[in-house]
Design an enzyme around this catalytic site. Sequence first.
Site, PDB file in Angstrom:
ATOM      1  N   TYR A 161       0.747  -1.233  -0.035  1.00 28.43           N
ATOM      2  CA  TYR A 161       0.197   0.182   0.085  1.00 28.43           C
ATOM      3  C   TYR A 161       1.018   1.352  -0.163  1.00 28.43           C
ATOM      4  O   TYR A 161       0.556   2.311  -0.775  1.00 28.43           O
ATOM      5  CB  TYR A 161      -0.799  -0.113   1.092  1.00 28.43           C
ATOM      6  CG  TYR A 161      -2.056   1.063   1.266  1.00 28.43           C
ATOM      7  CD1 TYR A 161      -3.159   0.962   0.319  1.00 28.43           C
ATOM      8  CD2 TYR A 161      -1.775   2.113   2.042  1.00 28.43           C
ATOM      9  CE1 TYR A 161      -4.112   2.027   0.462  1.00 28.43           C
ATOM     10  CE2 TYR A 161      -2.743   3.197   2.134  1.00 28.43           C
ATOM     11  CZ  TYR A 161      -3.646   3.111   1.403  1.00 28.43           C
ATOM     12  OH  TYR A 161      -4.844   4.231   1.249  1.00 28.43           O
ATOM     13  N   LYS A 165       1.094   4.156  -2.970  1.00 31.08           N
ATOM     14  CA  LYS A 165       0.647   5.457  -2.863  1.00 31.08           C
ATOM     15  C   LYS A 165       1.899   6.414  -2.890  1.00 31.08           C
ATOM     16  O   LYS A 165       1.852   7.541  -3.426  1.00 31.08           O
ATOM     17  CB  LYS A 165       0.041   5.763  -1.234  1.00 31.08           C
ATOM     18  CG  LYS A 165      -1.301   4.796  -1.261  1.00 31.08           C
ATOM     19  CD  LYS A 165      -2.409   5.455  -2.295  1.00 31.08           C
ATOM     20  CE  LYS A 165      -3.699   4.800  -1.972  1.00 31.08           C
ATOM     21  NZ  LYS A 165      -4.715   5.183  -3.177  1.00 31.08           N
TER      22      LYS A 165
END
Length: 256
Positions: A161, A165
Amino acid sequence: MAEWQNRFSLLGKCALVTGATKGIGYTISIVLADAGADLVIVGRDKTGLDELQTRILEMGKRCTSILADISTLEGLDKVGQEAIKAFGRIDILVNNAGIALLDPLLDIKIEDWEKTISVNLRAPLILTRYFVPGMKKRGGGKIINLSSQAGVNALDDHGAYCASKGGLNMLTKVMASEWAKYNIQTNAVCPNVILTPMGEKVWGDPEKGGAMKAKTPARRFGAPIEVADMVLYLASEASNYVCGEILMIDGGYTAI
């Protein structure tokens, strides 16, 4: 209409929101419609899409729903083709859809890594490439990428993640660098924990959630409307000189 309302109005604009049926994406869709935009809403939940479309139509705005899985190239092509067919243009692209598949780095499954990258990083690039040529021809547009404070600060068990991002933040800057001269403003919004179903799933445990709140100066998590209002600002003419920014909505988390 007062001048400040004109600056934030989206009348005559068409916005596309991915991941629109739940949480932040749902609230963004309602806020943009309330500001005057017509909507293309994208998601994998047909019932959720139907319910959201009905609500937007009841607000007096046009709305097309697209049932698609944007983790696949076929799904992305479907979104690009059907959105243009429906309205002929996309003025505001909100790359909101995202997934979080959590594991320590040594335990990450390669398929989870690849799916995270495909949804959180690859999809925004490919969708943007569908709509930027039209924005250039029309003399401008808005691209808003929903990132995360986890793209700026590391979090344990969030390797895929955080990487996706962090990559999205830098992709946002390159988009801004290449397209600002065409009056296309690209920015990323980076929330801390927002109390959506996904936020509750990851941070709902009092021990885990309490520790995160203790690290946040505001001592609370955020609400979807607080993110949606920032997206409205970035979608409107009020933000025309804001470009290439990584905007934190984190209760001060990254300030310390």
